[in-house]
Design a protein around this motif. Structure first.
Motif, PDB file in Angstrom:
ATOM      1  N   UNK A 105       0.836  -1.194   0.000  1.00 18.45           N
ATOM      2  CA  UNK A 105       0.000   0.000   0.000  1.00 18.45           C
ATOM      3  C   UNK A 105       0.866   1.236   0.000  1.00 18.45           C
ATOM      4  N   UNK A 106       0.447   2.260  -0.765  1.00 17.44           N
ATOM      5  CA  UNK A 106       1.186   3.519  -0.773  1.00 17.44           C
ATOM      6  C   UNK A 106       1.127   4.201   0.571  1.00 17.44           C
ATOM      7  N   UNK A 107       0.105   3.888   1.367  1.00 20.58           N
ATOM      8  CA  UNK A 107      -0.034   4.525   2.675  1.00 20.58           C
ATOM      9  C   UNK A 107       1.119   4.155   3.606  1.00 20.58           C
ATOM     10  N   UNK A 108       1.827   3.075   3.301  1.00 17.82           N
ATOM     11  CA  UNK A 108       2.926   2.654   4.160  1.00 17.82           C
ATOM     12  C   UNK A 108       4.250   3.325   3.846  1.00 17.82           C
ATOM     13  N   UNK A 109       4.262   4.226   2.856  1.00 17.36           N
ATOM     14  CA  UNK A 109       5.511   4.882   2.467  1.00 17.36           C
ATOM     15  C   UNK A 109       5.836   5.974   3.475  1.00 17.36           C
ATOM     16  N   UNK A 110       7.000   5.857   4.106  1.00 22.02           N
ATOM     17  CA  UNK A 110       7.445   6.893   5.043  1.00 22.02           C
ATOM     18  C   UNK A 110       8.807   7.433   4.646  1.00 22.02           C
ATOM     19  N   UNK A 153      -3.626   5.453   0.457  1.00 25.99           N
ATOM     20  CA  UNK A 153      -3.854   4.342  -0.468  1.00 25.99           C
ATOM     21  C   UNK A 153      -4.144   4.838  -1.882  1.00 25.99           C
ATOM     22  N   UNK A 154      -4.728   6.037  -1.970  1.00 27.07           N
ATOM     23  CA  UNK A 154      -5.150   6.546  -3.281  1.00 27.07           C
ATOM     24  C   UNK A 154      -4.150   7.510  -3.913  1.00 27.07           C
ATOM     25  N   UNK A 155      -3.288   8.126  -3.110  1.00 28.45           N
ATOM     26  CA  UNK A 155      -2.489   9.223  -3.673  1.00 28.45           C
ATOM     27  C   UNK A 155      -1.151   9.393  -2.950  1.00 28.45           C
ATOM     28  N   UNK A 156      -0.153   9.778  -3.751  1.00 25.52           N
ATOM     29  CA  UNK A 156       1.127  10.220  -3.224  1.00 25.52           C
ATOM     30  C   UNK A 156       1.262  11.717  -3.537  1.00 25.52           C
ATOM     31  N   UNK A 157       1.395  12.517  -2.486  1.00 23.18           N
ATOM     32  CA  UNK A 157       1.453  13.970  -2.640  1.00 23.18           C
ATOM     33  C   UNK A 157       2.911  14.404  -2.524  1.00 23.18           C
ATOM     34  N   UNK A 158       3.472  14.966  -3.635  1.00 21.96           N
ATOM     35  CA  UNK A 158       4.858  15.400  -3.675  1.00 21.96           C
ATOM     36  C   UNK A 158       4.928  16.904  -3.874  1.00 21.96           C
ATOM     37  N   UNK A 175       5.030  11.722 -16.273  1.00 22.48           N
ATOM     38  CA  UNK A 175       4.332  10.497 -16.676  1.00 22.48           C
ATOM     39  C   UNK A 175       5.159   9.260 -16.315  1.00 22.48           C
ATOM     40  N   UNK A 176       6.473   9.343 -16.552  1.00 22.30           N
ATOM     41  CA  UNK A 176       7.324   8.182 -16.242  1.00 22.30           C
ATOM     42  C   UNK A 176       7.389   7.916 -14.738  1.00 22.30           C
ATOM     43  N   UNK A 177       7.426   8.976 -13.929  1.00 21.30           N
ATOM     44  CA  UNK A 177       7.452   8.798 -12.476  1.00 21.30           C
ATOM     45  C   UNK A 177       6.146   8.166 -12.007  1.00 21.30           C
ATOM     46  N   UNK A 178       5.022   8.615 -12.564  1.00 25.58           N
ATOM     47  CA  UNK A 178       3.724   8.029 -12.207  1.00 25.58           C
ATOM     48  C   UNK A 178       3.672   6.558 -12.589  1.00 25.58           C
ATOM     49  N   UNK A 179       4.188   6.236 -13.784  1.00 20.29           N
ATOM     50  CA  UNK A 179       4.188   4.839 -14.230  1.00 20.29           C
ATOM     51  C   UNK A 179       4.983   3.944 -13.270  1.00 20.29           C
ATOM     52  N   UNK A 236       0.199  -0.191  -7.671  1.00 20.93           N
ATOM     53  CA  UNK A 236      -1.051  -0.493  -8.342  1.00 20.93           C
ATOM     54  C   UNK A 236      -1.510   0.648  -9.226  1.00 20.93           C
ATOM     55  N   UNK A 237      -2.330   0.301 -10.233  1.00 23.39           N
ATOM     56  CA  UNK A 237      -2.743   1.286 -11.235  1.00 23.39           C
ATOM     57  C   UNK A 237      -3.671   2.345 -10.665  1.00 23.39           C
ATOM     58  N   UNK A 238      -4.258   2.105  -9.497  1.00 22.37           N
ATOM     59  CA  UNK A 238      -5.219   3.061  -8.952  1.00 22.37           C
ATOM     60  C   UNK A 238      -4.593   4.244  -8.238  1.00 22.37           C
ATOM     61  N   UNK A 239      -3.320   4.170  -7.908  1.00 19.04           N
ATOM     62  CA  UNK A 239      -2.699   5.246  -7.144  1.00 19.04           C
ATOM     63  C   UNK A 239      -2.440   6.453  -8.046  1.00 19.04           C
ATOM     64  N   UNK A 240      -2.679   7.646  -7.503  1.00 20.36           N
ATOM     65  CA  UNK A 240      -2.447   8.886  -8.230  1.00 20.36           C
ATOM     66  C   UNK A 240      -1.218   9.581  -7.638  1.00 20.36           C
ATOM     67  N   UNK A 241      -0.553  10.354  -8.476  1.00 19.76           N
ATOM     68  CA  UNK A 241       0.611  11.114  -8.035  1.00 19.76           C
ATOM     69  C   UNK A 241       0.312  12.592  -8.243  1.00 19.76           C
ATOM     70  N   UNK A 242       0.359  13.346  -7.171  1.00 19.10           N
ATOM     71  CA  UNK A 242       0.127  14.781  -7.236  1.00 19.10           C
ATOM     72  C   UNK A 242       1.449  15.511  -7.002  1.00 19.10           C
ATOM     73  N   UNK A 243       1.886  16.258  -8.015  1.00 20.14           N
ATOM     74  CA  UNK A 243       3.144  16.993  -7.912  1.00 20.14           C
ATOM     75  C   UNK A 243       2.817  18.476  -7.825  1.00 20.14           C
ATOM     76  N   UNK A 244       3.089  19.067  -6.672  1.00 18.31           N
ATOM     77  CA  UNK A 244       2.732  20.462  -6.399  1.00 18.31           C
ATOM     78  C   UNK A 244       3.983  21.334  -6.420  1.00 18.31           C
ATOM     79  N   UNK A 245       3.899  22.447  -7.146  1.00 16.43           N
ATOM     80  CA  UNK A 245       4.988  23.410  -7.172  1.00 16.43           C
ATOM     81  C   UNK A 245       4.798  24.419  -6.046  1.00 16.43           C
ATOM     82  N   UNK A 246       5.802  24.588  -5.214  1.00 19.79           N
ATOM     83  CA  UNK A 246       5.737  25.519  -4.085  1.00 19.79           C
ATOM     84  C   UNK A 246       6.974  26.414  -4.131  1.00 19.79           C
ATOM     85  N   UNK A 247       6.919  27.515  -3.412  1.00 19.48           N
ATOM     86  CA  UNK A 247       8.056  28.429  -3.383  1.00 19.48           C
ATOM     87  C   UNK A 247       9.290  27.750  -2.784  1.00 19.48           C
ATOM     88  N   UNK A 248       9.099  27.074  -1.658  1.00 21.09           N
ATOM     89  CA  UNK A 248      10.199  26.369  -1.017  1.00 21.09           C
ATOM     90  C   UNK A 248       9.701  25.035  -0.473  1.00 21.09           C
TER      91      UNK A 248
END
Length: 535
Positions: free
Chosen positions: A399-404, A433-438, A454-458, A465-477
């Protein structure tokens, strides 16, 4: 009737026919239409880009019987005479053959007289930089204040040799080298009009060999037609120019990437049978390495439509970005030094062997004397993969939720190249479980190309698993990333090294003896992977 070469037959007769140089044509057309024509123009640029041609068209526009216009009629007596080179009021001078001051004075004696047939008396002086200093001095006063009926059009390939006093009296236009695509398009038009059966690959070779010059391109086209018996085939042009098929150069680069010296030497021997120009081969090699670097940093789609695009994409994945930069530097440096080699073949062979010798690899992965030169697959993996960390990433299929531990996950995924650079600069904010927020700092936004995201998401979906989404957010720092930690560690190593050198008794003795200062910015660890040297 004698044959008229293509460069003369297809010389432009109007501004609309000129290939490229829009910045010059626009300025001249506006000046003609608004009746603001300067009395002296200087056209500067390399050979065959249109300096004399544009000057003649300008002379035609000034003397057309239909009136001063950016579009001369081309049918009146003045236009026809200028096209045929017999217009009495267009005085063309080759400065290379008339360099003496007496020649210049003789030329200027007739400036005061009004035109015999046209509206303006036009002096077209080609290669004006060849005039002597005395000639320039004799020319200055007339160039600054010519009679109202006189126009000076100067052309040169070396404007740096002109005195500042001449440059300040002229409107200067710098003509550019033409891009390969534009030259190729022009040759396609000419071949279609002449009924010449030309292969696209042959025209592309000629356009590249012209080095930005349309005249050179048409001269080469004439030569290729004579060589090919009226046809234009890619193989004939390659033989004429001494160029190679791109596949042969890709084969050399493929052997370098594989670290296989035996195969590389075999391919160089096969290449030598064609007696190539090794300077051109190194040029082609450097060009391919540049395209590999583009594929690594801009994504595979940037080279997808090119000849050999699939091989370029493969090389982009097999080579480290640092290797590509190193190989490119070796190629261009070796080209410069090729004349110093005992034979061109030996110099070229040594350049490629140098690429193998300096390929980044751990000590235990380097071939030893007498041992087979092919790098083992295990050594190649050690070369391209960073050392494993002690952290335990999420198990495959978990599960993606276990990533620390994001750094451990990146290492376990075996990312490399531009994709690894992107991941190292990201910060993991949240994992469900549904998303990795970067998060990615805006200063590194150029790393997040669409293809790399796209390659990082793949890769992450392959793990979770194919159901997980990757959210890449641009921030100042962003928070501290793997790249930040590595940079901090490198700075600490440099600080320790500088402190160690500053306290070294021998260094201190040198500083005291010669009243010297230690150049702190020049101190770098010899091997960043091992930390500062101890001696």
């Amino acid at each position: 009737m004698s044959y008229l070469v293509l460069a003369r037959k297809w010389r432009p007769k109007t501004f609309a026919d000129v290939v490229g140089q829009e910045h010059v044509l626009r300025a001249l057309a506006n000046a003609l239409e608004s009746d603001r024509v300067h009395h002296a123009y200087l056209f500067a640029g390399t050979r065959g880009v249109g300096k004399t041609t544009i000057a003649r068209i300008l002379a035609k526009a000034l003397n057309c019987e239909a009136g001063v216009s950016a579009e001369p009629c081309g049918r009146c007596d003045s236009c026809t005479a200028i096209d045929e080179g017999r217009f009495v009021d267009l005085i063309e001078v080759d400065a290379a053959s008339r360099t003496k001051v007496d020649d210049t004075r003789e030329l200027l004696e007739n400036v005061q007289y009004t035109p015999a047939a046209g509206r303006y008396k036009v002096y077209l002086i080609d290669e004006v930089h060849m005039l002597s200093r005395s000639s320039f001095n004799a020319f200055l006063k007339t160039l600054e204040e010519p009679p109202a009926h006189v126009k000076f059009l100067l052309a040169t390939t070396d404007p740096q040799k002109l005195p500042v006093t001449v440059l300040s009296r002229c409107l200067q236009f710098n003509l550019k080298r033409l891009p390969v695509a534009l030259i190729e398009q022009r040759m396609q038009q000419i071949c279609a009009a002449e009924g010449i059966d030309a292969e696209p690959g042959a025209l592309a070779r000629l356009a590249r060999a012209a080095d930005g010059s349309v005249r050179d391109a048409l001269s080469l086209l004439d030569q290729a037609l004579a060589f090919g018996g009226g046809g234009l085939r890619d193989a004939d042009v390659a033989s004429l120019l001494g160029t190679l098929d791109r596949g042969q150069v890709l084969g050399l680069l493929d052997a370098v990437a594989a670290g296989d010296a035996n195969v590389l030497l075999e391919r160089i021997a096969a290449l030598d049978e064609d007696v190539p120009d090794y300077e051109r081969v190194l040029d082609d090699l450097a060009t391919l390495l540049q395209r590999v670097a583009v594929a690594q940093l801009a994504g595979a789609e940037a080279v997808a439509g090119e000849d050999g695009g699939e091989i370029l994409q493969s090389l982009a994945g097999r080579l480290q970005p640092a290797q590509v930069q190193l190989y490119y530097q070796v190629a261009i440096t070796s080209r410069r030094d090729l004349s110093l080699a005992p034979e061109p073949r030996l110099g070229f062979e040594m350049a490629l062997l140098r690429m193998l010798a300096f390929r980044p690899a751990p000590d235990d992965a380097m071939p030893k004397a007498g041992a087979p030169r092919r790098l083992s697959q295990a050594a190649a993996r050690r070369q391209q993969s960073p050392p494993a960390t002690t952290a335990s990433p999420a198990a495959p299929g978990g599960s993606a939720a276990g990533v620390a531990d994001w750094p451990a996950l990146v290492t376990d995924l075996g990312l490399s190249g531009a994709l690894r650079t992107l991941a190292d600069n990201c910060e993991l904010v949240e994992a469900t479980d549904e998303q990795l927020h970067l998060r990615l700092a805006r200063r590194n936004a150029h790393l997040a190309t669409r293809r790399l995201k796209e390659r990082l998401t793949e890769r992450l979906r392959e793990r979770f698993g194919a159901g997980v989404k990757v959210r890449l957010e641009l921030v100042e720092e962003a928070g501290e990333t793997v790249a930040d930690r590595a940079a901090r560690a490198e700075r600490e190593r440099e600080r320790q090294m500088r402190e160690q050198l500053g306290n070294d008794p021998e260094v201190r003795e040198l500083v005291d003896s010669f009243d010297a200062e230690l150049a702190q910015e020049s101190i770098r660890p010899i091997d960043a992977g091992r930390g500062p040297a101890s001696d």
